[in-house]
Design a protein around this motif. Structure first.
Motif, PDB file in Angstrom:
ATOM      1  N   GLY A   1       0.898  -1.234   0.046  1.00 47.65           N
ATOM      2  CA  GLY A   1       0.134   0.048  -0.006  1.00 47.65           C
ATOM      3  C   GLY A   1       0.739   1.394   0.096  1.00 47.65           C
ATOM      4  N   SER A   2       0.153   2.136  -0.532  1.00 47.53           N
ATOM      5  CA  SER A   2       0.748   3.615  -0.673  1.00 47.53           C
ATOM      6  C   SER A   2       0.507   4.336   0.459  1.00 47.53           C
ATOM      7  CB  SER A   2       0.450   4.242  -1.961  1.00 47.53           C
ATOM      8  OG  SER A   2      -0.854   4.262  -2.157  1.00 47.53           O
ATOM      9  N   ALA A   3      -0.221   4.033   1.359  1.00 47.58           N
ATOM     10  CA  ALA A   3      -0.762   4.980   2.754  1.00 47.58           C
ATOM     11  C   ALA A   3       0.469   5.090   3.597  1.00 47.58           C
ATOM     12  CB  ALA A   3      -2.003   4.190   3.659  1.00 47.58           C
ATOM     13  N   ARG A   4       0.292   6.485   4.215  1.00 53.40           N
ATOM     14  CA  ARG A   4       1.433   6.848   5.099  1.00 53.40           C
ATOM     15  C   ARG A   4       1.121   6.168   6.550  1.00 53.40           C
ATOM     16  NH1 ARG A   4       1.479  12.121   8.388  1.00 53.40           N
ATOM     17  NH2 ARG A   4      -0.797  11.921   8.008  1.00 53.40           N
ATOM     18  N   ARG A   5       0.206   6.051   7.050  1.00 52.66           N
ATOM     19  CA  ARG A   5      -0.131   5.270   8.114  1.00 52.66           C
ATOM     20  C   ARG A   5      -1.651   4.615   8.055  1.00 52.66           C
ATOM     21  NH1 ARG A   5       0.785   8.626  13.454  1.00 52.66           N
ATOM     22  NH2 ARG A   5       3.028   7.736  13.846  1.00 52.66           N
ATOM     23  N   THR A   6      -1.677   3.573   8.527  1.00 47.32           N
ATOM     24  CA  THR A   6      -3.124   2.837   8.738  1.00 47.32           C
ATOM     25  C   THR A   6      -3.487   2.480   9.959  1.00 47.32           C
ATOM     26  OG1 THR A   6      -2.796   1.812   6.684  1.00 47.32           O
ATOM     27  CG2 THR A   6      -4.337   0.767   7.947  1.00 47.32           C
ATOM     28  N   ALA A   7      -4.645   3.044  10.437  1.00 46.71           N
ATOM     29  CA  ALA A   7      -5.114   2.732  11.712  1.00 46.71           C
ATOM     30  C   ALA A   7      -6.366   1.779  11.738  1.00 46.71           C
ATOM     31  CB  ALA A   7      -5.469   4.061  12.695  1.00 46.71           C
ATOM     32  N   ILE A   8      -6.298   0.596  12.189  1.00 50.43           N
ATOM     33  CA  ILE A   8      -7.494  -0.277  12.123  1.00 50.43           C
ATOM     34  C   ILE A   8      -8.341  -0.297  13.756  1.00 50.43           C
ATOM     35  CG2 ILE A   8      -8.243  -2.782  11.907  1.00 50.43           C
ATOM     36  CD1 ILE A   8      -5.496  -2.796  10.339  1.00 50.43           C
ATOM     37  N   VAL A   9      -9.393  -0.397  13.608  1.00 49.23           N
ATOM     38  CA  VAL A   9     -10.220  -0.317  14.748  1.00 49.23           C
ATOM     39  C   VAL A   9     -11.013  -1.519  14.896  1.00 49.23           C
ATOM     40  CG1 VAL A   9     -11.787   0.855  16.346  1.00 49.23           C
ATOM     41  CG2 VAL A   9     -10.326   2.202  14.873  1.00 49.23           C
ATOM     42  N   MET A  10     -10.518  -2.368  15.916  1.00 50.16           N
ATOM     43  CA  MET A  10     -11.359  -3.643  15.934  1.00 50.16           C
ATOM     44  C   MET A  10     -11.630  -3.781  17.689  1.00 50.16           C
ATOM     45  SD  MET A  10      -9.045  -6.070  13.787  1.00 50.16           S
ATOM     46  CE  MET A  10     -10.156  -6.978  12.881  1.00 50.16           C
ATOM     47  N   THR A  11     -12.957  -4.434  17.851  1.00 53.09           N
ATOM     48  CA  THR A  11     -13.384  -4.218  19.290  1.00 53.09           C
ATOM     49  C   THR A  11     -13.294  -5.979  19.685  1.00 53.09           C
ATOM     50  OG1 THR A  11     -15.788  -4.424  18.649  1.00 53.09           O
ATOM     51  CG2 THR A  11     -14.665  -2.096  19.345  1.00 53.09           C
ATOM     52  N   SER A  12     -13.092  -6.899  18.679  1.00 48.58           N
ATOM     53  CA  SER A  12     -13.207  -8.289  19.048  1.00 48.58           C
ATOM     54  C   SER A  12     -11.575  -8.341  19.334  1.00 48.58           C
ATOM     55  CB  SER A  12     -13.487  -9.026  18.044  1.00 48.58           C
ATOM     56  OG  SER A  12     -13.067 -10.386  18.251  1.00 48.58           O
TER      57      SER A  12
END
Length: 117
Positions: free
Chosen positions: A74-85
């Motif tokens: 990927g070309s994204a600078r940063r990736t934040a993933i929100v998971m509650t499980s």
């Protein structure tokens, strides 16, 4: 199963992922993310990704591996993933052990991390 929206003002690609995916869904998602990323790079020199995966199930090893490949390429600078499980979060942290990718338990923490840079 997924939604992709690009927030031009904040330069953030917002993803919403739900359910249990098969290989075909994962391939469609990857194609759409790549297309949206390429389009974003024509308008901006960088962008971040905020993935709302609070309703995303634990996935098969093949699907998790495809996500890792997509994140690495990927070309994204940063990736934040929100998971509650807790279990899905453990899977994501293990399969996405990439410096520019972080998994969070709540949206506020994910947004704060993206805002730091």
């Amino acid at each position: 199963m997924f939604e992709i929206v690009f927030d031009e003002a904040k330069r953030v690609m917002r993803l919403r992922l739900t359910g249990f995916w098969d290989a075909a869904t994962t391939a469609r998602f990857a194609d759409e993310v790549r297309a949206e990323s390429a389009a974003a790079m024509t308008r901006h020199d960088s962008f971040d990704v905020l993935s709302d995966a609070r309703e995303f199930a634990v996935q098969t090893a093949d699907v998790a591996d495809r996500f890792r490949q997509l994140a690495e390429q990927g070309s994204a600078r940063r990736t934040a993933i929100v998971m509650t499980s807790a279990l899905a979060g453990m899977q994501a942290r293990r399969s996405l052990a990439i410096d520019r990718v972080r998994v969070f338990g709540d949206m506020a923490s994910a947004q704060a991390w993206l805002a730091e840079a």
